[in-house]
Every structure is written in C-alpha cells, then in structure tokens.
Design a protein around this motif. Structure first.
Motif, PDB file in Angstrom:
ATOM      1  N   TYR A 157      -0.267 -67.717  31.233  1.00 27.24           N
ATOM      2  CA  TYR A 157       0.107 -68.111  29.869  1.00 27.24           C
ATOM      3  C   TYR A 157      -0.683 -67.380  28.783  1.00 27.24           C
ATOM      4  N   SER A 158      -1.536 -66.451  29.147  1.00 28.59           N
ATOM      5  CA  SER A 158      -2.397 -65.811  28.144  1.00 28.59           C
ATOM      6  C   SER A 158      -1.589 -65.068  27.078  1.00 28.59           C
ATOM      7  N   ASP A 159      -0.557 -64.337  27.486  1.00 26.68           N
ATOM      8  CA  ASP A 159       0.268 -63.613  26.514  1.00 26.68           C
ATOM      9  C   ASP A 159       1.069 -64.569  25.632  1.00 26.68           C
ATOM     10  N   VAL A 160       1.534 -65.656  26.233  1.00 21.54           N
ATOM     11  CA  VAL A 160       2.299 -66.654  25.474  1.00 21.54           C
ATOM     12  C   VAL A 160       1.432 -67.289  24.389  1.00 21.54           C
ATOM     13  N   VAL A 161       0.211 -67.665  24.752  1.00 27.35           N
ATOM     14  CA  VAL A 161      -0.709 -68.287  23.794  1.00 27.35           C
ATOM     15  C   VAL A 161      -1.082 -67.295  22.697  1.00 27.35           C
ATOM     16  N   MET A 162      -1.280 -66.044  23.067  1.00 23.34           N
ATOM     17  CA  MET A 162      -1.610 -65.007  22.091  1.00 23.34           C
ATOM     18  C   MET A 162      -0.511 -64.892  21.023  1.00 23.34           C
ATOM     19  N   LYS A 163       0.734 -64.918  21.429  1.00 22.58           N
ATOM     20  CA  LYS A 163       1.850 -64.824  20.485  1.00 22.58           C
ATOM     21  C   LYS A 163       1.918 -66.052  19.580  1.00 22.58           C
ATOM     22  N   LYS A 164       1.620 -67.207  20.124  1.00 24.60           N
ATOM     23  CA  LYS A 164       1.659 -68.433  19.322  1.00 24.60           C
ATOM     24  C   LYS A 164       0.588 -68.413  18.224  1.00 24.60           C
ATOM     25  N   ILE A 165      -0.598 -67.934  18.565  1.00 21.23           N
ATOM     26  CA  ILE A 165      -1.672 -67.856  17.563  1.00 21.23           C
ATOM     27  C   ILE A 165      -1.324 -66.811  16.511  1.00 21.23           C
ATOM     28  N   GLN A 166      -0.755 -65.694  16.941  1.00 17.73           N
ATOM     29  CA  GLN A 166      -0.335 -64.668  15.985  1.00 17.73           C
ATOM     30  C   GLN A 166       0.728 -65.214  15.033  1.00 17.73           C
ATOM     31  N   SER A 190      -9.059 -62.143   9.087  1.00 13.85           N
ATOM     32  CA  SER A 190      -9.353 -62.905  10.306  1.00 13.85           C
ATOM     33  C   SER A 190      -9.331 -61.992  11.540  1.00 13.85           C
ATOM     34  N   GLU A 191      -9.842 -62.527  12.617  1.00 10.44           N
ATOM     35  CA  GLU A 191      -9.971 -61.750  13.858  1.00 10.44           C
ATOM     36  C   GLU A 191      -9.269 -62.472  14.992  1.00 10.44           C
ATOM     37  N   LEU A 192      -8.412 -61.756  15.678  1.00 13.42           N
ATOM     38  CA  LEU A 192      -7.719 -62.290  16.855  1.00 13.42           C
ATOM     39  C   LEU A 192      -7.959 -61.317  18.007  1.00 13.42           C
ATOM     40  N   LYS A 193      -8.654 -61.792  19.046  1.00  5.40           N
ATOM     41  CA  LYS A 193      -9.003 -60.920  20.170  1.00  5.40           C
ATOM     42  C   LYS A 193      -8.654 -61.593  21.495  1.00  5.40           C
ATOM     43  N   LYS A 194      -8.379 -60.758  22.456  1.00  4.44           N
ATOM     44  CA  LYS A 194      -8.111 -61.241  23.809  1.00  4.44           C
ATOM     45  C   LYS A 194      -9.051 -60.521  24.764  1.00  4.44           C
ATOM     46  N   LYS A 195      -9.735 -61.290  25.577  1.00  4.57           N
ATOM     47  CA  LYS A 195     -10.663 -60.733  26.566  1.00  4.57           C
ATOM     48  C   LYS A 195     -10.418 -61.449  27.887  1.00  4.57           C
ATOM     49  N   GLY A 196      -9.680 -60.786  28.766  1.00  6.04           N
ATOM     50  CA  GLY A 196      -9.312 -61.445  30.018  1.00  6.04           C
ATOM     51  C   GLY A 196      -8.390 -62.612  29.735  1.00  6.04           C
ATOM     52  N   ASP A 197      -8.791 -63.779  30.198  1.00  8.57           N
ATOM     53  CA  ASP A 197      -8.017 -64.999  29.939  1.00  8.57           C
ATOM     54  C   ASP A 197      -8.497 -65.734  28.691  1.00  8.57           C
ATOM     55  N   TYR A 198      -9.461 -65.158  27.972  1.00  6.12           N
ATOM     56  CA  TYR A 198      -9.991 -65.779  26.755  1.00  6.12           C
ATOM     57  C   TYR A 198      -9.317 -65.191  25.512  1.00  6.12           C
ATOM     58  N   ILE A 199      -9.055 -66.067  24.550  1.00  2.00           N
ATOM     59  CA  ILE A 199      -8.503 -65.638  23.258  1.00  2.00           C
ATOM     60  C   ILE A 199      -9.369 -66.243  22.159  1.00  2.00           C
ATOM     61  N   TYR A 200      -9.761 -65.401  21.190  1.00  2.00           N
ATOM     62  CA  TYR A 200     -10.594 -65.844  20.079  1.00  2.00           C
ATOM     63  C   TYR A 200      -9.824 -65.633  18.773  1.00  2.00           C
ATOM     64  N   PHE A 201      -9.738 -66.684  18.002  1.00  2.00           N
ATOM     65  CA  PHE A 201      -9.166 -66.580  16.659  1.00  2.00           C
ATOM     66  C   PHE A 201     -10.191 -67.139  15.687  1.00  2.00           C
ATOM     67  N   VAL A 202     -10.674 -66.254  14.825  1.00  2.00           N
ATOM     68  CA  VAL A 202     -11.706 -66.655  13.855  1.00  2.00           C
ATOM     69  C   VAL A 202     -11.227 -66.272  12.463  1.00  2.00           C
ATOM     70  N   SER A 203     -10.995 -67.278  11.628  1.00  2.00           N
ATOM     71  CA  SER A 203     -10.651 -67.066  10.224  1.00  2.00           C
ATOM     72  C   SER A 203     -11.743 -67.742   9.400  1.00  2.00           C
ATOM     73  N   ALA A 204     -12.675 -66.933   8.893  1.00  6.34           N
ATOM     74  CA  ALA A 204     -13.835 -67.471   8.185  1.00  6.34           C
ATOM     75  C   ALA A 204     -14.407 -66.398   7.270  1.00  6.34           C
ATOM     76  N   LYS A 205     -15.276 -66.841   6.374  1.00 11.62           N
ATOM     77  CA  LYS A 205     -15.903 -65.889   5.452  1.00 11.62           C
ATOM     78  C   LYS A 205     -16.835 -64.941   6.189  1.00 11.62           C
ATOM     79  N   ASP A 206     -17.522 -65.473   7.186  1.00  7.83           N
ATOM     80  CA  ASP A 206     -18.468 -64.666   7.968  1.00  7.83           C
ATOM     81  C   ASP A 206     -18.010 -64.605   9.424  1.00  7.83           C
TER      82      ASP A 206
END
Length: 219
Positions: A157-166, A190-206
């Motif tokens: 489901y990693s690709d599916v989740v990535m599309k949903k966050i995008q 903001s930053e959206l990254k995928k590393k293996g089965d991990y997905i990071y979405f960070v929308s912040a000032k820093d």
C-alpha cells in the motif's frame, strides 16, 4: 689358505634367505604360468607390505604455529568485516513513541494536536489496514497549513498512501493560494518523501528541524 678363505667369507654380507625363498617362489610361479595348458597368461600382482612397527611409529602432522596464528587472524578479520557490513545493510526502524515525544518537545505544536485513525481517514483518506504505524500532528484549524505525518505503510500500500497524501497537499495548496498567501507559502514549501515503506509529510515553518528529529528517531 683356509684361514684367508674363512676371513673372506666372514666379510661377505649375510644372505637374506627369506628374500631368496620369495624369489624362488615367484620364479616357480612364472614357470608354471608358462606351461599353462589353456594358454592364458597369469597376471602377477606385487603387494608391498609395510612393517607394522613403522606404521605404529608414524605420527599425524601437526599444524605449524605460524599457520595457526594466520588462520586465527583471518577468522577475526572476517568476523569484523561481517559486523561492519551488517551496520550498512540492516534495515533501520523508526521508534514511533520516541518520534512523537521528540517532535512535541522540539517544535511549537500550539496550533497542532495529535491525530488518530479518524483524522487519517478524514484528512488523507488513509485506512488503518493500509499502514502498520504512524505519528500524526494535525492542524487545529482549517486555516492552518502546519501538519506532520509519518507513516510506515504495508508494502503493498505504500504507493497508494503516497498518492493520497499528495492529493491532500494539492487540495490545501489550491485552498490557500487565493486567500492565505502566508499559509500557501508553508504548504508549497512542504516536504513529501518516501523511504522504503516509510512516508514523511512535513508542512511547517522549519522543515529541517523536523527532518533532523526524524533521522534521530531511527533505531
């Protein structure tokens, strides 16, 4: 003369009568084989027997101490190489409890709250059966672009989740673009990254601060 002849006889080497007897036996067998009425040749086998006393005196060869030390050193080197290589190839996991604590302590979360499974479905359309673990900091107001999501997806489901966050990022960008330029700046950076089965979405000032927290949360 008799005396001299006796001395010469004494100087001659002793006769090996056993060896002489063996030669006579072999010779007789050859003669018998020559007279074989069937005309078949008799194969001769020569068997060499060793003296049992010599065999008993033989000792197994011992490995030289120099070679033994070399093998020990080589074994130690191989072990060290495997240990060092394992540090690079092993899969590191995120310590989610530590990650949640570190984010709460190191950034301003006054405009955020800890999200749950309901927030995952509401904000991103992510279902619980698609992920294994997560940390979510959701915005308290729809007028805020600050939000953080780190998820470990199930492999299928990693690709599916990535599309949903995008999809969430695109939707928020369109909303803030017209009437909230300051929030649009945050979401667009903001930053959206995928590393293996991990997905990071960070929308912040820093974003960099959150990135460092995530990196330190691996175990």
């Amino acid at each position: 003369m008799c005396h001299l002849k006796n001395e010469e006889d004494n100087k001659k080497p002793p006769v090996n009568y056993e060896h002489t007897a063996r030669l006579r036996i072999v010779k007789e067998e050859k003669e018998k084989g020559g007279n074989n009425p069937n005309g078949k040749k008799i194969k001769e086998k020569i068997v060499i027997k060793e003296n049992p006393e010599i065999i008993a005196d033989r000792k197994p060869m011992k490995m030289s101490s120099i070679y033994r030390k070399k093998y020990i050193v080589l074994a130690i080197i191989v072990c060290i190489v495997f240990v060092l290589a394992y540090q690079f190839v092993k899969v590191k996991e995120v310590d989610f409890p530590a990650l949640k604590t570190n984010i709460s302590k190191n950034i301003d979360i006054s405009e955020l709250y800890v999200g749950d499974e309901q927030d995952l479905r509401k904000l991103y359309g992510i279902n619980q059966n698609e992920i294994e673990n997560y940390v979510s900091f959701a915005p308290k107001s729809n007028m805020q672009a600050n939000e953080i999501l780190i998820v470990k997806c199930k492999p299928e489901y990693s690709d599916v989740v990535m599309k949903k966050i995008q999809g969430r990022i695109d939707s928020q960008s369109n909303s803030f673009k017209n009437y909230a330029p300051d929030q649009y700046k945050i979401i667009s950076s903001s930053e959206l990254k995928k590393k293996g089965d991990y997905i990071y979405f960070v929308s912040a000032k820093d974003v960099s601060i959150v990135d460092n927290i995530i990196k330190k949360s691996y175990k």
